[in-house]
Design a protein around this motif. Sequence first.
Motif, PDB file in Angstrom:
ATOM      1  N   PRO A  30      42.707  38.270  20.510  1.00 46.07           N
ATOM      2  CA  PRO A  30      44.092  38.671  20.958  1.00 46.07           C
ATOM      3  C   PRO A  30      44.320  38.766  22.528  1.00 46.07           C
ATOM      4  O   PRO A  30      44.085  38.887  23.923  1.00 46.07           O
ATOM      5  N   GLU A  31      45.300  36.867  22.118  1.00 47.46           N
ATOM      6  CA  GLU A  31      44.961  36.119  23.569  1.00 47.46           C
ATOM      7  C   GLU A  31      46.444  36.664  24.325  1.00 47.46           C
ATOM      8  O   GLU A  31      46.316  36.331  25.193  1.00 47.46           O
ATOM      9  N   HIS A  32      46.996  37.298  23.805  1.00 44.06           N
ATOM     10  CA  HIS A  32      48.903  38.242  24.729  1.00 44.06           C
ATOM     11  C   HIS A  32      47.960  39.251  25.495  1.00 44.06           C
ATOM     12  O   HIS A  32      48.257  39.152  26.818  1.00 44.06           O
ATOM     13  N   LYS A  33      47.102  39.794  24.714  1.00 48.64           N
ATOM     14  CA  LYS A  33      46.703  40.728  25.708  1.00 48.64           C
ATOM     15  C   LYS A  33      45.910  40.287  26.137  1.00 48.64           C
ATOM     16  O   LYS A  33      45.811  40.929  27.499  1.00 48.64           O
ATOM     17  N   MET A  34      45.251  39.253  26.248  1.00 49.09           N
ATOM     18  CA  MET A  34      44.054  39.078  27.519  1.00 49.09           C
ATOM     19  C   MET A  34      44.229  38.434  28.545  1.00 49.09           C
ATOM     20  O   MET A  34      44.636  38.901  29.660  1.00 49.09           O
ATOM     21  N   ILE A  35      45.828  37.838  28.662  1.00 45.39           N
ATOM     22  CA  ILE A  35      46.350  37.140  29.636  1.00 45.39           C
ATOM     23  C   ILE A  35      47.045  37.716  30.149  1.00 45.39           C
ATOM     24  O   ILE A  35      47.879  37.685  31.425  1.00 45.39           O
ATOM     25  N   GLU A  36      47.776  39.572  29.029  1.00 42.48           N
ATOM     26  CA  GLU A  36      48.493  40.091  29.955  1.00 42.48           C
ATOM     27  C   GLU A  36      47.316  41.016  31.358  1.00 42.48           C
ATOM     28  O   GLU A  36      47.708  41.192  32.367  1.00 42.48           O
ATOM     29  N   GLY A  87      45.850  41.727  36.416  1.00 47.71           N
ATOM     30  CA  GLY A  87      44.985  41.161  37.605  1.00 47.71           C
ATOM     31  C   GLY A  87      44.847  41.633  38.263  1.00 47.71           C
ATOM     32  O   GLY A  87      43.967  40.913  40.134  1.00 47.71           O
ATOM     33  N   LEU A  88      45.223  39.892  38.100  1.00 53.04           N
ATOM     34  CA  LEU A  88      45.422  39.076  40.259  1.00 53.04           C
ATOM     35  C   LEU A  88      46.991  39.466  40.222  1.00 53.04           C
ATOM     36  O   LEU A  88      47.508  38.230  41.130  1.00 53.04           O
ATOM     37  N   GLY A  89      47.643  40.281  40.234  1.00 49.44           N
ATOM     38  CA  GLY A  89      48.902  40.159  40.821  1.00 49.44           C
ATOM     39  C   GLY A  89      50.279  39.173  40.415  1.00 49.44           C
ATOM     40  O   GLY A  89      50.774  38.738  40.904  1.00 49.44           O
ATOM     41  N   GLU A 142      44.662  47.666  41.153  1.00 47.31           N
ATOM     42  CA  GLU A 142      43.650  48.149  41.578  1.00 47.31           C
ATOM     43  C   GLU A 142      42.009  47.444  41.151  1.00 47.31           C
ATOM     44  O   GLU A 142      42.657  47.229  39.305  1.00 47.31           O
ATOM     45  N   ASP A 143      41.381  47.231  42.093  1.00 48.48           N
ATOM     46  CA  ASP A 143      39.950  46.506  41.020  1.00 48.48           C
ATOM     47  C   ASP A 143      39.277  47.498  40.357  1.00 48.48           C
ATOM     48  O   ASP A 143      38.834  47.110  39.067  1.00 48.48           O
ATOM     49  N   HIS A 144      39.584  49.043  40.044  1.00 48.08           N
ATOM     50  CA  HIS A 144      39.128  49.496  39.004  1.00 48.08           C
ATOM     51  C   HIS A 144      39.163  49.210  38.157  1.00 48.08           C
ATOM     52  O   HIS A 144      39.160  49.576  36.694  1.00 48.08           O
ATOM     53  N   SER A 145      40.903  49.418  37.906  1.00 46.51           N
ATOM     54  CA  SER A 145      41.697  49.171  36.814  1.00 46.51           C
ATOM     55  C   SER A 145      42.261  47.387  36.195  1.00 46.51           C
ATOM     56  O   SER A 145      41.789  47.545  35.209  1.00 46.51           O
ATOM     57  N   VAL A 146      41.722  46.539  36.272  1.00 43.63           N
ATOM     58  CA  VAL A 146      40.979  45.314  36.373  1.00 43.63           C
ATOM     59  C   VAL A 146      39.916  45.687  35.591  1.00 43.63           C
ATOM     60  O   VAL A 146      40.112  44.817  34.749  1.00 43.63           O
ATOM     61  N   VAL A 147      38.543  46.040  35.841  1.00 47.44           N
ATOM     62  CA  VAL A 147      37.568  46.115  35.456  1.00 47.44           C
ATOM     63  C   VAL A 147      37.631  47.165  33.836  1.00 47.44           C
ATOM     64  O   VAL A 147      37.495  46.455  33.346  1.00 47.44           O
ATOM     65  N   SER A 148      38.446  48.553  34.282  1.00 50.75           N
ATOM     66  CA  SER A 148      38.858  49.385  33.398  1.00 50.75           C
ATOM     67  C   SER A 148      39.150  48.172  31.859  1.00 50.75           C
ATOM     68  O   SER A 148      38.724  48.361  31.160  1.00 50.75           O
ATOM     69  N   GLY A 149      40.050  47.713  32.455  1.00 56.44           N
ATOM     70  CA  GLY A 149      41.497  47.334  31.214  1.00 56.44           C
ATOM     71  C   GLY A 149      40.117  45.940  30.839  1.00 56.44           C
ATOM     72  O   GLY A 149      40.104  45.679  29.288  1.00 56.44           O
ATOM     73  N   ALA A 150      39.246  45.246  31.501  1.00 53.70           N
ATOM     74  CA  ALA A 150      38.595  44.109  30.924  1.00 53.70           C
ATOM     75  C   ALA A 150      37.988  45.413  29.605  1.00 53.70           C
ATOM     76  O   ALA A 150      37.020  44.554  28.598  1.00 53.70           O
TER      77      ALA A 150
END
Length: 841
Positions: free
Chosen positions: A536-542, A547-549, A688-696
């Motif tokens: 799922p490359e597009h999802k990973m890039i999203e 996550g990095l703004g 937010e950091d918790h959103s980055v971790v949650s998404g991954a």
Amino acid sequence: MSMEMKADGREPLWIAVYRGNEAIDRLVAASESHPVRTADGIQFTDSFGIHPARTEREYATPLTIEATVMTDSTNIGFIFAKGQIILNWDRREDLLRVKHPATGQAFNVPGLGFVPAGRWHHVEWIIAEDVMRLLVNGEERFALPGNYRGLKGKVGVHTGWRANLTVGSVSIREHLPASGVREGEPEADGSIRAVPGYHALPHASSFVGCLLGALRFYNRYVDEAVFAAGTGHSFHLRLGEDAGPEVQLDLVRGYGLDVTKRSGEEDAAEFVRSALAKGLPLFGKWAGEKQYRAIRSCNREGFRSEAPEAGIAAWSAAAGASDLELYAVRPAKEAEERERIIAVFRYAADVGASSAASAFGQWIAASSAPDAKPAELASAALNWSAKREDIVQLLRSVQVGQTGGNQAGLHEEAARLYEAARDKLREAAELAEASRKDAGGWRSRAAGCMEAARQAELEAARTLGRIAEALAGRKLLPGLVYQGDSCISHFNTLVGVARYYGIDASDSWIRGATGRPFLMAVHPEVNVHDHCLALPEHKMIELFAAGLGLELGSVQGDVRGEARLALLREAWDAARAAIDAGWAVFGRSVDQPGGEYALIVGYDQDGYYSHSWHGRAGSAIPWPQLGRGVCPCEPCTRRRNDWKREGPVKTPCRCQACRRLQATGPFLPPEEAGDIRLYWAKPGKPAEDHSVVSGALRLAVEFAAPDGPWVQPDLRTGAEAYDVWIRALEKGIVDGWYLGLYANAWRELRYHAGQFLSEAKERLAAMLPHSASAFDDAIRQAQKLNEIFTKLNEMFPWMQPFGPIPDKERRYAGAELLRKGRQAELDAIESYTRLLEHLEG
């Protein structure tokens, strides 16, 4: 001599390093190179040459490194400071690979690298203060003048491409410097000497010769004809004696030399003492003198200078010092070749054209005068013809891609015109030299030659001007660089984007934000490139962008015919607009085939410029080639042209796209070739950091589910992926090359998964204080998977040979490891699910 122990309590393997008969150090093998003790020394192997055996001590130049070595195939390598020497380099065993110890600049020297495998060889690498030499079995293979003073570093020996290298002995001798006086320090008599290593080089222009010596002093290497033309010297023509410099100092700066001229009111003695004290190359001449000289020292009496032919001479500062013309040279940042080309072509179209037209006219007028001096005229014509040859050499040295595909015809036409001017000048010189036999008739014929040369020169200058203006239309993003140490191009591309925007995030955070380090997948056919998996490359890039703004835009599609051509045009317009705005652009199959990712760092009228595994593209890739993986580097171009003769690998990739490539070759019309995945990113608001971790972690959990949203016919994920690998190993159908490729990637992925979670725990400690145990469990599971895959990678290191794995016991041991990995994967997914409850609750 102390030796640190490995974590398992074993002492690393080493051999003694000698100076004469005295053992002074140890050459210690890296455990990752799988070293073994032999009767003759130590033997080790490596895939990429990244695990050298190194000395424990550092050494300083000047020094001599000697070793007796033997390889079973390729890659006998030595390292010191930033330098490297490799014999039998990779698949080009005739190549000698050299990196400069002071700068790291790489040189490929064809025909000088081969040594027979299976035999001992004595290699001697001598790095003096002003020259580096390589001797193999007593024969000099390579020598490179330069400035090697003050270099320090450990000495290393390495191999690559899975060769087995045996090191029998190593000897290192440090030598005394040429001078005991430190740089810039006055001697007993108050004099200051120039730094050893700077000398003017012989050249028709002594000014150019002094600059060439400075180039070498600063370890820059340019052909002298190319340098003379590229600095404007060869375009500058004048009849009669001219003691001027005949170069443009702004063009010289493009080659990495910042030249400072002493102003009229400055004290000459102070200028010289200051330059020498700073260790700068220094040269000059008296007013009225013809020759520039390198200045070697100064004291109360005056200056001492040196010329290539005349040797050392003394100049007195007591009289006429105000008439001394002086230049000091500092290093500067070199311009890109394209920028140098634009600058000198513009100079040729302006000053060079007018200079030639005026000089040729003066020559014709002088030849028709009653008191004409044929010998002087012949000398001038020969001098000018030699300068035209320099210009031709400059034009021939320029990569056609640097002038763009549409400019290649103009580039060749300019070279042809300068060659025509050169030949006419030689003919005029011959006529003038033969004037004694033809007292009057030579004048008109020589004038005709000169007029023809002038017309060719003017047309050539106009052509270079047209090329310069076309080249100036290129847009580049110089800070956008493909970077990182991952074996996965996706990560190196995204790290390059993050660093371009100055985002302060660790590599593990950038990689973890995509969710990729937590995913496990395999193609049902097993022997498929990792970049060909339908991830799922597009999802990973999203996830990465959020996550990095970064705000993300894209043009994507897998269509054929006119629809694909229309999509290409849309992608081209979007990429140009993004680059014009200064935004990072990247995509899939930009230049490397299959699913490899790369950056698009610029464009011009001919296409786009990429940066990927093979470095920055030296030529533009036409836009219709997007999605086809058409890398413009020489090895890739050769492979595309010779794909039938070279043939596929022993076990070619079994994915549909690669099967088609094996059947049809790499050349398809633009409307039929590949899908398009182009992205651009611009600064935005970070999550937010918790959103980055949650998404991954949410992606990880969904991806592993056998009935999840990412299920595809050609993809097995999670525990099912392990089942496919286990069966393939037990049946013996997996290719060792692919298993080594994946094991290396799995080890890296799970390592960064653990690092990402550890960093997340620290970031979220204050926000989610009750989640510590959930984080610890998830980190433990990621680390357990990393340990399993590290063991698997040790059993099947990258690169394995192509073909089936003959060792049945090793295959079954690998399958057993993957069974443990399967259970660890299930446990990890459970831990991620529990952690998500804390993050999203």
